[in-house]
Design an enzyme around this catalytic site. Structure first.
Site, PDB file in Angstrom:
ATOM      1  N   SER A  40      22.930  63.689  36.949  1.00 54.66           N
ATOM      2  CA  SER A  40      21.637  64.343  36.800  1.00 54.66           C
ATOM      3  C   SER A  40      21.852  65.844  36.794  1.00 54.66           C
ATOM      4  O   SER A  40      22.942  66.323  37.053  1.00 54.66           O
ATOM      5  CB  SER A  40      20.716  63.973  37.960  1.00 54.66           C
ATOM      6  OG  SER A  40      21.086  64.701  39.107  1.00 54.66           O
ATOM      7  N   LYS A  41      20.813  66.555  36.531  1.00 50.54           N
ATOM      8  CA  LYS A  41      20.937  68.012  36.444  1.00 50.54           C
ATOM      9  C   LYS A  41      21.418  68.614  37.754  1.00 50.54           C
ATOM     10  O   LYS A  41      22.021  69.664  37.769  1.00 50.54           O
ATOM     11  CB  LYS A  41      19.588  68.622  36.087  1.00 50.54           C
ATOM     12  CG  LYS A  41      19.246  68.454  34.632  1.00 50.54           C
ATOM     13  CD  LYS A  41      17.974  69.189  34.291  1.00 50.54           C
ATOM     14  CE  LYS A  41      17.594  68.889  32.844  1.00 50.54           C
ATOM     15  NZ  LYS A  41      16.362  69.544  32.454  1.00 50.54           N
ATOM     16  N   ARG A  42      21.127  67.921  38.842  1.00 48.40           N
ATOM     17  CA  ARG A  42      21.501  68.479  40.133  1.00 48.40           C
ATOM     18  C   ARG A  42      23.007  68.494  40.368  1.00 48.40           C
ATOM     19  O   ARG A  42      23.512  69.268  41.140  1.00 48.40           O
ATOM     20  CB  ARG A  42      20.815  67.705  41.259  1.00 48.40           C
ATOM     21  CG  ARG A  42      19.370  68.083  41.435  1.00 48.40           C
ATOM     22  CD  ARG A  42      18.700  67.189  42.440  1.00 48.40           C
ATOM     23  NE  ARG A  42      18.719  65.793  42.021  1.00 48.40           N
ATOM     24  CZ  ARG A  42      17.959  65.295  41.064  1.00 48.40           C
ATOM     25  NH1 ARG A  42      17.137  66.086  40.417  1.00 48.40           N
ATOM     26  NH2 ARG A  42      18.035  64.021  40.736  1.00 48.40           N
TER      27      ARG A  42
END
Length: 502
Positions: free
Chosen positions: A270-272
């Site tokens: 994910s972007k995280r």
RNA sequence: GCUCCCAUCGUCUAGCGGUCUAGGACGUCGCCCUCUCACGGCGAAAACAGGGGUUCGAGUCCCCUUGGGAGCGCCA
């Protein structure tokens, strides 16, 4: 308007002719390997896509073949120019080039429709008038009854005369209902689906636009792609595409579905944690060759070798050595590899790397978006000592802060601890000896400090650490005498004087 | 729910029936080097998910369980 930014790379929509040429050449070259990287421009080039591109690039180069680039922009809603630019930019930064012009899938829609027309005429496809609501009901009831959710083929053999008025149909593939569909995958092995599990997929939407599933097959065929290397999220698509190839009477390319890259926690990226655009890795201070080296070892291996030059990875790359299990993204290892490449990198190159990310990271550090010539010169001469201990370009910049810090220097916690009263008194001793130096050089400052240490019966460290704290404001830095050399006599002495006992 | 894929140290992986008391790398922890930190050197802890088979012999082959993942759109 889509494509404006890259219009110059655009390929003419009248492709069939052009591709006929390509195929003729292919025949002449007999064993020419052709791969392709086919991202959809709905976002930046993420890390998984970058690795897919890298594998395609390596495989093509390994076999003296070509890697083509195709932008899958048939989703007009979500495709953007900015995404196309970001993908091209990301590939460029990673040093992955492609052969020939970029192919824009949308521009080939006429060809896709023509192929469907052919299928229709040969009875391998049919019009389907089922409404969205009917489809939804099918899915629901299938799931409820524990059956695979799929279209039930209700228009498959129905007379088109029965078509409801005013409903625009889609075109579906008349897929086989018995037997099995097999994909011989270079990475996954032989994968088999029972045809009764697979439904009749949509080829053309009701607005006449081709679907991805159809477009991929037609384009890969027309572009004479011999090897499709992509993420294994496409594995089930491979079965359906195989059915399209079969209906068309075309030989499918060799398939290789590589496992996906997961985040550190094992979940989907994910972007995280890692699904950043590759340009984000640039601003994070990673070198492209380091990212390539890290990426190539995710899923692929060559014995115990960890470090690969571009030539080495190209020479060694083989589909057979790609594993089938997903890998987790590990920043610690990336950093380690990045450190390796930083130490090897040319000093000027690293200064250049700093300059390219300065617009993003400079302002936070009290630096502008550009480097003034004086600081640039200092950075360059301090670089041998700096690059030895930095793992990223960001660390490089931060560890060089003493070069751009203003007097009087702020001391960090450890430096403050070091500079107690005793230490400051020792500083006074050193200062007077340093002031006698006529030619300011690393050798001479070292000589001076050692003389003081001997005379006062102190260990070198008892003088060096206070000096380091005074000169850099920190407890760690490159070699002390190199620091003084780069700083110069006046600045060095002034910084020491700033810290003398009150 | 259905289909498909996967499963060796914390992580990336080597291993393609016997050479495995399972190797390397990152990370972690010691020690050495040393003006600090890095680098480098030496050393340590750390894994074949579980259960059945097959075989003289299984980390390596088969099955099941468990656990992950992907797909199931008129998105790509």
């Amino acid at each position: 308007m889509l494509h404006d930014a890259v219009a110059s790379r655009r390929v003419s929509p009248q492709l069939p002719l052009r591709f006929e040429c390509a195929r003729r050449t292919l025949l002449e070259m007999a064993d020419q390997i052709i791969t392709r990287f086919a991202p959809s421009p709905t976002g930046y080039l993420h890390i998984g896509g970058a690795r897919t591109a890298l594998f395609n690039w390596l495989f093509a180069r390994r076999h003296g073949g070509r890697m083509l680039l195709r932008i899958e922009d048939t989703d007009r809603e979500r495709s953007t120019d900015a995404a196309i630019a970001a993908i091209l930019d990301g590939l460029g930064w990673l040093g992955l080039d492609w052969d020939g012009d970029v192919v824009y899938q949308y521009s080939r829609a006429d060809r896709h429709r023509a192929v469907v027309q052919e299928l229709l005429e040969r009875g391998r496809a049919y019009y389907c008038y089922a409404s969205a609501q009917e489809l939804e009901e099918m899915r629901e009831s299938a799931r409820r009854e524990g059956r695979p959710s799929r279209y039930d083929g209700r228009w498959r053999d129905r007379d088109p005369a029965a078509a409801p008025a005013g409903v625009k149909p889609v075109v579906r593939l008349k897929a086989p209902t018995e037997g099995e569909t097999v994909v011989e995958d270079q990475v996954q092995g032989r994968v088999v689906w029972q045809n009764k599990e697979l439904d009749d997929l949509v080829l053309l939407r009701s607005d006449g636009s081709p679907t991805y599933m159809l477009a991929v097959v037609v384009d890969d065929h027309d572009m004479a792609v011999t090897h499709v290397i992509r993420g294994d999220d496409h594995l089930t698509n491979a079965a359906r595409q195989r059915q399209i190839y079969d209906a068309l009477g075309w030989a499918p390319p060799v398939m290789a579905h590589i496992p996906l890259i997961h985040g550190p926690d094992g979940a989907k990226l994910s972007k995280r944690h890692g699904a950043l655009g590759v340009e984000a890795y640039r601003t994070l201070g990673y070198l492209p060759e380091a990212l390539r080296n890290y990426l190539v070892r995710l899923g692929w291996s060559h014995g115990d070798q960890e470090i690969f030059s571009t030539e080495e990875m190209t020479a060694a790359f083989a589909l057979e050595q790609i594993g089938r299990s997903p890998a987790r993204f590990d920043f610690a290892k990336l950093e380690s590899i990045n450190g390796h490449y930083m130490r090897q990198a040319d000093d000027a190159r690293l200064v250049a790397a700093i300059k390219t990310i300065l617009p993003q990271v400079g302002p936070d550090r009290g630096l502008g978006a550009t480097l003034d010539p004086e600081l640039e010169a200092k950075l360059l001469s301090a670089m041998p000592g700096l690059k030895e201990r930095a793992k990223t370009v960001i660390e490089l910049l931060d560890s060089a802060s003493y070069l751009y810090a203003r007097r009087p220097l702020g001391l960090d916690a450890k430096a403050t601890t070091i500079l107690d009263d005793d230490a400051r008194r020792r500083l006074a001793l050193v200062l007077s000896e340093l002031e006698t130096i006529s030619e300011w050089s690393a050798a001479n400052t070292e000589g001076a400090v050692r003389r003081v240490a001997d005379a006062a019966a102190l260990k070198l460290g008892q003088l060096a650490q206070p000096l380091r704290a005074a000169l850099t404001g920190r407890a760690t830095s490159p070699g002390l005498f190199d620091v003084m050399a780069v700083l110069g006599r006046d600045e060095s002495l002034a910084r020491v004087r700033d810290q003398l006992p009150a």
